[in-house]
Design a protein around this motif. Structure first.
Motif, PDB file in Angstrom:
ATOM      1  N   THR A 159     -58.043  61.360  16.710  1.00 39.84           N
ATOM      2  CA  THR A 159     -56.899  60.606  16.992  1.00 39.84           C
ATOM      3  C   THR A 159     -56.354  60.625  15.518  1.00 39.84           C
ATOM      4  O   THR A 159     -57.046  61.030  14.470  1.00 39.84           O
ATOM      5  N   ASP A 160     -54.943  60.191  15.370  1.00 31.87           N
ATOM      6  CA  ASP A 160     -54.395  60.062  14.230  1.00 31.87           C
ATOM      7  C   ASP A 160     -53.230  58.982  14.310  1.00 31.87           C
ATOM      8  O   ASP A 160     -53.549  58.334  15.058  1.00 31.87           O
ATOM      9  N   PRO A 161     -52.409  58.535  13.174  1.00 29.42           N
ATOM     10  CA  PRO A 161     -51.891  57.543  13.287  1.00 29.42           C
ATOM     11  C   PRO A 161     -50.832  57.382  14.370  1.00 29.42           C
ATOM     12  O   PRO A 161     -50.483  56.518  14.977  1.00 29.42           O
ATOM     13  N   ASP A 162     -50.304  58.446  15.112  1.00 28.62           N
ATOM     14  CA  ASP A 162     -49.429  58.584  16.181  1.00 28.62           C
ATOM     15  C   ASP A 162     -50.059  57.931  17.489  1.00 28.62           C
ATOM     16  O   ASP A 162     -49.324  57.584  18.421  1.00 28.62           O
ATOM     17  N   TRP A 163     -51.620  57.630  17.509  1.00 31.57           N
ATOM     18  CA  TRP A 163     -52.221  57.086  18.676  1.00 31.57           C
ATOM     19  C   TRP A 163     -52.314  55.475  18.678  1.00 31.57           C
ATOM     20  O   TRP A 163     -52.522  54.905  19.599  1.00 31.57           O
ATOM     21  N   VAL A 164     -51.892  55.033  17.333  1.00 28.68           N
ATOM     22  CA  VAL A 164     -52.190  53.729  17.097  1.00 28.68           C
ATOM     23  C   VAL A 164     -51.567  52.430  18.062  1.00 28.68           C
ATOM     24  O   VAL A 164     -52.126  51.590  18.554  1.00 28.68           O
ATOM     25  N   SER A 165     -50.662  53.001  18.763  1.00 29.09           N
ATOM     26  CA  SER A 165     -49.805  51.834  19.464  1.00 29.09           C
ATOM     27  C   SER A 165     -50.720  51.881  21.160  1.00 29.09           C
ATOM     28  O   SER A 165     -50.460  50.510  21.549  1.00 29.09           O
ATOM     29  N   ILE A 166     -51.794  52.703  21.377  1.00 30.78           N
ATOM     30  CA  ILE A 166     -52.242  52.483  22.538  1.00 30.78           C
ATOM     31  C   ILE A 166     -53.615  51.679  22.151  1.00 30.78           C
ATOM     32  O   ILE A 166     -54.475  51.320  23.059  1.00 30.78           O
ATOM     33  N   PHE A 167     -54.116  51.612  20.851  1.00 28.77           N
ATOM     34  CA  PHE A 167     -55.283  51.320  20.421  1.00 28.77           C
ATOM     35  C   PHE A 167     -55.765  49.639  20.855  1.00 28.77           C
ATOM     36  O   PHE A 167     -56.800  49.456  21.479  1.00 28.77           O
ATOM     37  N   PRO A 168     -54.754  48.941  20.930  1.00 26.76           N
ATOM     38  CA  PRO A 168     -54.926  47.641  21.151  1.00 26.76           C
ATOM     39  C   PRO A 168     -55.242  47.452  22.758  1.00 26.76           C
ATOM     40  O   PRO A 168     -55.615  46.274  23.022  1.00 26.76           O
ATOM     41  N   LEU A 169     -54.817  48.466  23.425  1.00 24.26           N
ATOM     42  CA  LEU A 169     -54.946  48.122  25.135  1.00 24.26           C
ATOM     43  C   LEU A 169     -56.339  48.529  25.434  1.00 24.26           C
ATOM     44  O   LEU A 169     -56.809  48.308  26.557  1.00 24.26           O
ATOM     45  N   ALA A 170     -57.152  49.499  24.721  1.00 26.13           N
ATOM     46  CA  ALA A 170     -58.037  50.177  24.908  1.00 26.13           C
ATOM     47  C   ALA A 170     -59.423  49.057  24.770  1.00 26.13           C
ATOM     48  O   ALA A 170     -59.591  48.290  24.057  1.00 26.13           O
ATOM     49  N   SER A 171     -60.479  49.202  25.930  1.00 23.39           N
ATOM     50  CA  SER A 171     -61.844  48.331  25.910  1.00 23.39           C
ATOM     51  C   SER A 171     -62.788  48.804  25.201  1.00 23.39           C
ATOM     52  O   SER A 171     -63.703  48.483  24.948  1.00 23.39           O
ATOM     53  N   GLY A 172     -62.354  50.253  24.774  1.00 16.36           N
ATOM     54  CA  GLY A 172     -63.342  51.613  23.968  1.00 16.36           C
ATOM     55  C   GLY A 172     -62.752  52.390  23.718  1.00 16.36           C
ATOM     56  O   GLY A 172     -61.653  52.936  24.273  1.00 16.36           O
ATOM     57  N   ILE A 173     -63.067  53.198  22.668  1.00 16.66           N
ATOM     58  CA  ILE A 173     -62.513  54.411  22.182  1.00 16.66           C
ATOM     59  C   ILE A 173     -63.655  55.284  21.915  1.00 16.66           C
ATOM     60  O   ILE A 173     -64.841  54.949  21.421  1.00 16.66           O
ATOM     61  N   ILE A 174     -63.606  56.594  22.555  1.00 16.09           N
ATOM     62  CA  ILE A 174     -64.681  57.737  22.399  1.00 16.09           C
ATOM     63  C   ILE A 174     -64.061  59.059  22.129  1.00 16.09           C
ATOM     64  O   ILE A 174     -63.054  59.355  22.547  1.00 16.09           O
ATOM     65  N   THR A 175     -64.376  59.633  20.747  1.00 15.53           N
ATOM     66  CA  THR A 175     -64.127  60.732  20.582  1.00 15.53           C
ATOM     67  C   THR A 175     -64.913  61.921  20.109  1.00 15.53           C
ATOM     68  O   THR A 175     -66.253  61.655  20.185  1.00 15.53           O
ATOM     69  N   ASP A 176     -64.562  63.330  20.321  1.00 13.85           N
ATOM     70  CA  ASP A 176     -65.358  64.462  20.276  1.00 13.85           C
ATOM     71  C   ASP A 176     -65.938  64.442  19.032  1.00 13.85           C
ATOM     72  O   ASP A 176     -66.960  64.941  18.449  1.00 13.85           O
ATOM     73  N   GLU A 177     -64.887  64.507  17.848  1.00 15.64           N
ATOM     74  CA  GLU A 177     -65.281  64.767  16.602  1.00 15.64           C
ATOM     75  C   GLU A 177     -64.785  63.414  15.731  1.00 15.64           C
ATOM     76  O   GLU A 177     -64.414  62.599  16.067  1.00 15.64           O
ATOM     77  N   GLY A 178     -65.183  63.473  14.376  1.00 14.87           N
ATOM     78  CA  GLY A 178     -64.960  62.547  13.730  1.00 14.87           C
ATOM     79  C   GLY A 178     -66.085  62.084  13.055  1.00 14.87           C
ATOM     80  O   GLY A 178     -67.435  62.055  13.472  1.00 14.87           O
TER      81      GLY A 178
END
Length: 286
Positions: A159-178
């Motif tokens: 993710t990058d800052p463009d994704w922040v708007s949907i973060f508060p909706l998420a019950s969890g976040i999973i990424t491949d990298e980072g």
């Protein structure tokens, strides 16, 4: 997944070379300037993947700069740096107040407990110490974030800052990298969202609509289970814990949970299992 370097501030400020840990990350891809314009992604040579991104001297320079910036602002800082690919010169490009680990009064302590014999379908680096559950929603492109629904688990490459708007909706976040200081990790910490990064293949293994459990209770060992795994939440009001004549001290053997454990009422560390740390981080010749 980036390289990690740990520097011990107290001895650094006394003038010692205080690098206490170096972890080699997974650097399989990089961006270079394209011949026409913009950037393009290319594979990193194997021999370069096995090299640390910074020398010992460069680590010390950045650590000293970080201490100076923190002392100037009188509050812990979240600092970004860059290194010129041609000259090797180091730059500080951004500094902002660190809002998660900065000193603050902690009134309540929450403990998430999960017991299962089930094997996780994926693992990665855990951010936070909570558990999240929901249906998988794999989003490969920023243009599709409008499809994300409240309570789903966001799964993406990075993710990058463009994704922040949907973060508060998420019950969890999973990424491949980072790594622990990537964008998804920083924002998830601040919002208190269970997050597991660096799974390598989460967006390929997980499928839309699957019910999963995102478990961040095992230190840095993030676990992702298929289905909803039962768990309990214990909440302690630290103001209601009585003062005791007996000094209650902590038994600790995993450095990654030391910060979380520090919020428990305690009179210090009674037993530090140094042998566990040495066995994990050192190479012994028999």
């Amino acid at each position: 997944t980036p390289d990690e370097f740990y520097v011990f501030k107290p001895t650094l400020k006394q003038g010692f070379k205080s690098i206490i840990l170096k972890n080699l990350g997974r650097k399989t891809k990089k961006y270079i300037y394209a011949k026409m314009r913009g950037l393009k992604e290319v594979n990193v040579l194997k021999k370069d993947q096995l090299k640390f991104s910074l020398t010992g001297e460069e680590i010390m320079i950045l650590a000293k700069w970080a201490c100076q910036i923190e002392e100037h602002y009188q509050i812990p800082q979240d600092i970004e740096w860059a290194k010129d690919g041609k000259t090797g010169q180091l730059f500080i490009v951004q500094s902002r107040p660190e809002t998660v680990h900065a000193p603050k009064e902690v009134r309540f302590y929450e403990e998430y407990q999960v017991k299962t014999a089930k094997k996780p379908i994926l693992t990665g680096i855990a951010i936070g110490n909570r558990i999240g559950q929901g249906r998988v929603h794999v989003i490969s492109d920023i243009s599709k974030i409008g499809e994300f629904k409240n309570g789903e688990v966001l799964v993406t490459r990075m993710t990058d800052p463009d994704w922040v708007s949907i973060f508060p909706l998420a019950s969890g976040i999973i990424t491949d990298e980072g790594g622990k200081t990537c964008h998804a990790a920083i924002v998830s910490r601040e919002l208190g969202i269970p997050c597991i990064i660096g799974t390598k293949k989460g967006s390929y293994v997980l499928k839309n609509g699957q019910e999963i459990t995102v478990d961040c209770t095992q230190g840095l060992n993030g676990r992702i289970f298929l289905g909803k795994i039962p768990f309990k939440i214990k909440r302690y009001d630290l103001k209601k814990i009585p003062d005791l004549k007996t000094k209650i001290m902590i038994n600790i053997g995993a450095p990654e949970i030391a910060f979380k454990t520090s919020f428990l009422p305690n009179k210090g560390v009674g037993l530090a299992r140094i042998e566990f740390i040495l066995a994990e981080k050192s190479e012994f010749i028999h």
